[in-house]
Design a protein around this motif. Structure first.
Motif, mmCIF file in Angstrom:
data_model
loop_
_atom_site.group_PDB
_atom_site.id
_atom_site.type_symbol
_atom_site.label_atom_id
_atom_site.label_comp_id
_atom_site.label_asym_id
_atom_site.label_seq_id
_atom_site.Cartn_x
_atom_site.Cartn_y
_atom_site.Cartn_z
ATOM 1 N N GLU A 27 0.810 -1.412 -0.122
ATOM 2 C CA GLU A 27 -0.128 -0.144 0.038
ATOM 3 C C GLU A 27 0.808 1.296 0.029
ATOM 4 O O GLU A 27 0.629 2.172 -0.639
ATOM 5 C CB GLU A 27 -1.007 0.071 1.024
ATOM 6 N N LEU A 28 1.861 1.391 0.851
ATOM 7 C CA LEU A 28 2.571 2.582 0.919
ATOM 8 C C LEU A 28 3.658 2.590 -0.237
ATOM 9 O O LEU A 28 3.749 3.630 -0.653
ATOM 10 C CB LEU A 28 3.793 2.296 2.171
ATOM 11 N N HIS A 29 4.170 1.605 -0.848
ATOM 12 C CA HIS A 29 4.904 1.682 -2.271
ATOM 13 C C HIS A 29 3.777 2.046 -3.225
ATOM 14 O O HIS A 29 4.443 2.882 -3.980
ATOM 15 C CB HIS A 29 5.571 0.184 -2.389
ATOM 16 N N SER A 30 2.659 1.875 -3.332
ATOM 17 C CA SER A 30 1.854 2.202 -4.320
ATOM 18 C C SER A 30 1.509 3.915 -4.209
ATOM 19 O O SER A 30 1.121 4.333 -5.217
ATOM 20 C CB SER A 30 0.361 1.333 -4.430
ATOM 21 N N LYS A 31 1.659 4.410 -2.951
ATOM 22 C CA LYS A 31 1.406 5.663 -2.607
ATOM 23 C C LYS A 31 2.710 6.354 -2.990
ATOM 24 O O LYS A 31 2.484 7.871 -2.752
ATOM 25 C CB LYS A 31 0.908 5.622 -1.267
ATOM 26 N N GLY A 32 3.724 5.683 -3.264
ATOM 27 C CA GLY A 32 4.876 6.545 -3.708
ATOM 28 C C GLY A 32 6.002 6.673 -2.540
ATOM 29 O O GLY A 32 6.852 7.316 -2.490
#
Length: 58
Positions: A27-32
């Motif tokens: 999730e955090l990776h997809s948020k950048g």
């Protein structure tokens, strides 16, 4: 090391990541978020985050 800004349970060194940790990484990776920022949130190594993203086990 206790971080007051983290709202997750601290990760114990030498233990495997749990499913919710892997989900958080995704999730955090997809948020950048960077690997270092994600590692700070989970209290684990940035290389651990990188390995999980590379493996794609989420």
């Amino acid at each position: 090391m206790d971080h007051s800004y983290s709202n997750t349970k601290p990760h114990q060194k030498g233990k495997r990541l749990k499913l919710n940790d892997r989900t958080t990484i995704q999730e955090l990776h997809s948020k950048g978020y960077s690997n270092r920022a994600i590692a700070r949130e989970l209290n684990c190594s940035p290389s651990t985050v990188g390995y999980e993203l590379k493996r794609g086990t989420v």
